[in-house]
Motif scaffolding. Structure first.
Motif, PDB file in Angstrom:
ATOM      1  N   THR A  80     -22.649 -69.684  30.253  1.00 37.20           N
ATOM      2  CA  THR A  80     -21.899 -70.708  29.530  1.00 37.20           C
ATOM      3  C   THR A  80     -20.865 -71.317  30.469  1.00 37.20           C
ATOM      4  OG1 THR A  80     -20.207 -69.147  28.798  1.00 37.20           O
ATOM      5  CG2 THR A  80     -22.148 -69.405  27.377  1.00 37.20           C
ATOM      6  N   GLY A  81     -20.225 -72.376  30.023  1.00 40.40           N
ATOM      7  CA  GLY A  81     -19.169 -73.001  30.815  1.00 40.40           C
ATOM      8  C   GLY A  81     -18.033 -72.037  31.097  1.00 40.40           C
ATOM      9  N   ALA A  82     -17.675 -71.239  30.083  1.00 34.94           N
ATOM     10  CA  ALA A  82     -16.602 -70.257  30.269  1.00 34.94           C
ATOM     11  C   ALA A  82     -17.008 -69.205  31.301  1.00 34.94           C
ATOM     12  CB  ALA A  82     -16.262 -69.589  28.937  1.00 34.94           C
ATOM     13  N   SER A  83     -18.273 -68.764  31.231  1.00 34.01           N
ATOM     14  CA  SER A  83     -18.759 -67.768  32.196  1.00 34.01           C
ATOM     15  C   SER A  83     -18.710 -68.320  33.619  1.00 34.01           C
ATOM     16  CB  SER A  83     -20.191 -67.350  31.867  1.00 34.01           C
ATOM     17  OG  SER A  83     -20.260 -66.727  30.618  1.00 34.01           O
ATOM     18  N   LYS A  84     -19.118 -69.566  33.781  1.00 33.46           N
ATOM     19  CA  LYS A  84     -19.079 -70.195  35.098  1.00 33.46           C
ATOM     20  C   LYS A  84     -17.647 -70.293  35.617  1.00 33.46           C
ATOM     21  CE  LYS A  84     -23.275 -72.890  34.440  1.00 33.46           C
ATOM     22  NZ  LYS A  84     -23.851 -74.215  34.235  1.00 33.46           N
ATOM     23  N   ASN A  85     -16.717 -70.642  34.727  1.00 31.79           N
ATOM     24  CA  ASN A  85     -15.316 -70.707  35.144  1.00 31.79           C
ATOM     25  C   ASN A  85     -14.794 -69.333  35.549  1.00 31.79           C
ATOM     26  OD1 ASN A  85     -15.034 -73.478  34.841  1.00 31.79           O
ATOM     27  ND2 ASN A  85     -14.438 -73.312  32.696  1.00 31.79           N
ATOM     28  N   PHE A  86     -15.171 -68.296  34.803  1.00 33.03           N
ATOM     29  CA  PHE A  86     -14.753 -66.934  35.159  1.00 33.03           C
ATOM     30  C   PHE A  86     -15.324 -66.534  36.516  1.00 33.03           C
ATOM     31  CE2 PHE A  86     -14.557 -65.997  30.366  1.00 33.03           C
ATOM     32  CZ  PHE A  86     -13.217 -66.355  30.299  1.00 33.03           C
ATOM     33  N   LEU A  87     -16.585 -66.892  36.750  1.00 31.82           N
ATOM     34  CA  LEU A  87     -17.213 -66.556  38.026  1.00 31.82           C
ATOM     35  C   LEU A  87     -16.584 -67.336  39.179  1.00 31.82           C
ATOM     36  CD1 LEU A  87     -20.944 -66.218  36.978  1.00 31.82           C
ATOM     37  CD2 LEU A  87     -19.431 -64.406  37.812  1.00 31.82           C
ATOM     38  N   LYS A  88     -16.231 -68.610  38.951  1.00 32.21           N
ATOM     39  CA  LYS A  88     -15.541 -69.390  39.984  1.00 32.21           C
ATOM     40  C   LYS A  88     -14.213 -68.748  40.349  1.00 32.21           C
ATOM     41  CE  LYS A  88     -17.204 -74.041  38.866  1.00 32.21           C
ATOM     42  NZ  LYS A  88     -16.791 -75.354  38.343  1.00 32.21           N
ATOM     43  N   GLU A  89     -13.465 -68.359  39.314  1.00 33.09           N
ATOM     44  CA  GLU A  89     -12.158 -67.732  39.562  1.00 33.09           C
ATOM     45  C   GLU A  89     -12.330 -66.381  40.259  1.00 33.09           C
ATOM     46  OE1 GLU A  89      -8.106 -66.414  37.210  1.00 33.09           O
ATOM     47  OE2 GLU A  89      -9.606 -67.606  36.150  1.00 33.09           O
ATOM     48  N   THR A  90     -13.332 -65.622  39.847  1.00 29.17           N
ATOM     49  CA  THR A  90     -13.618 -64.339  40.488  1.00 29.17           C
ATOM     50  C   THR A  90     -13.963 -64.547  41.955  1.00 29.17           C
ATOM     51  OG1 THR A  90     -14.397 -63.425  38.394  1.00 29.17           O
ATOM     52  CG2 THR A  90     -15.080 -62.284  40.396  1.00 29.17           C
ATOM     53  N   ALA A  91     -14.756 -65.578  42.237  1.00 34.73           N
ATOM     54  CA  ALA A  91     -15.134 -65.873  43.623  1.00 34.73           C
ATOM     55  C   ALA A  91     -13.908 -66.245  44.456  1.00 34.73           C
ATOM     56  CB  ALA A  91     -16.174 -66.990  43.655  1.00 34.73           C
ATOM     57  N   ARG A  92     -12.977 -67.005  43.859  1.00 38.31           N
ATOM     58  CA  ARG A  92     -11.750 -67.363  44.591  1.00 38.31           C
ATOM     59  C   ARG A  92     -10.923 -66.127  44.916  1.00 38.31           C
ATOM     60  NH1 ARG A  92     -11.670 -72.231  41.238  1.00 38.31           N
ATOM     61  NH2 ARG A  92     -10.475 -71.091  39.681  1.00 38.31           N
TER      62      ARG A  92
END
Length: 146
Positions: A15-27
Motif C-alpha cells: 500500500t502507499g503507507a507501506s511504501k512510505n514506511f519502507l522509504k523511511e526505513t531505507a533512509r
C-alpha cells in the motif's frame, strides 16, 4: 481454488503507507550504514596508530606490556572486518529498497529484502557466538575459582 499460504503471499501488494514506511526505513538504514562505515574507518585509523600510541604509553608508564599495541592493532582490524559485513548489507538494503520503490521492480524488492535478511542473519549468528563465548568464559572463570 485452494487458498494456501504460498498463493496468498504471491498476491501481496504494498500500500502507499507501506511504501512510505519502507522509504523511511531505507533512509534510516542508509544513515546507520554511513555511521557504521565512519566507525569502521576510525577503527582502522586507531589500528594503524595503536602500536605507536601504546609504545609511547609503555615508555611513560611501566608495567604496560611491550606488545600491547600490536595486540590492539590486530583486535581493531578484526573488529573492523567483522563489523564491515552487517554495515555493507544494511547499505545494500537501503540502496536496493529505494531503487525497488522508485522502479516498482519486484526482483529488486526481493534483493533488498535478501540484503536485510543477510544483515539480521549476520547479527544473529554473531550474537549467538558472543553469548556462547561469554558462557564459556563464565564456566572457565568458575573452574579457576575452585
Amino acid at each position: 481454488m485452494i487458498n494456501n499460504p504460498i498463493t496468498q503471499l504471491e498476491q501481496l501488494t504494498l500500500t502507499g503507507a507501506s511504501k512510505n514506511f519502507l522509504k523511511e526505513t531505507a533512509r534510516w538504514a542508509k544513515f546507520l550504514a554511513i555511521i557504521g562505515f565512519i566507525l569502521i574507518g576510525l577503527m582502522l585509523v586507531f589500528a594503524a596508530f595503536s602500536t605507536t600510541i601504546f609504545d609511547m604509553a609503555a615508555k611513560m608508564q611501566p608495567g604496560i606490556p611491550d606488545n600491547l599495541g600490536l595486540i590492539m592493532a590486530i583486535t581493531y582490524l578484526v573488529l573492523a572486518i567483522i563489523y564491515f559485513f552487517p554495515v555493507y548489507y544494511l547499505l545494500q538494503f537501503s540502496n536496493k529498497m529505494k531503487k525497488a520503490i522508485s522502479t516498482k521492480n519486484d526482483e529488486t524488492l526481493a534483493n533488498a529484502f535478501e540484503m536485510l535478511k543477510s544483515h539480521y542473519k549476520f547479527i544473529g549468528v554473531f550474537t549467538v557466538i558472543t553469548l556462547s563465548l561469554y558462557v564459556l568464559l563464565f564456566i572457565v572463570s568458575l573452574m579457576g575459582a575452585l
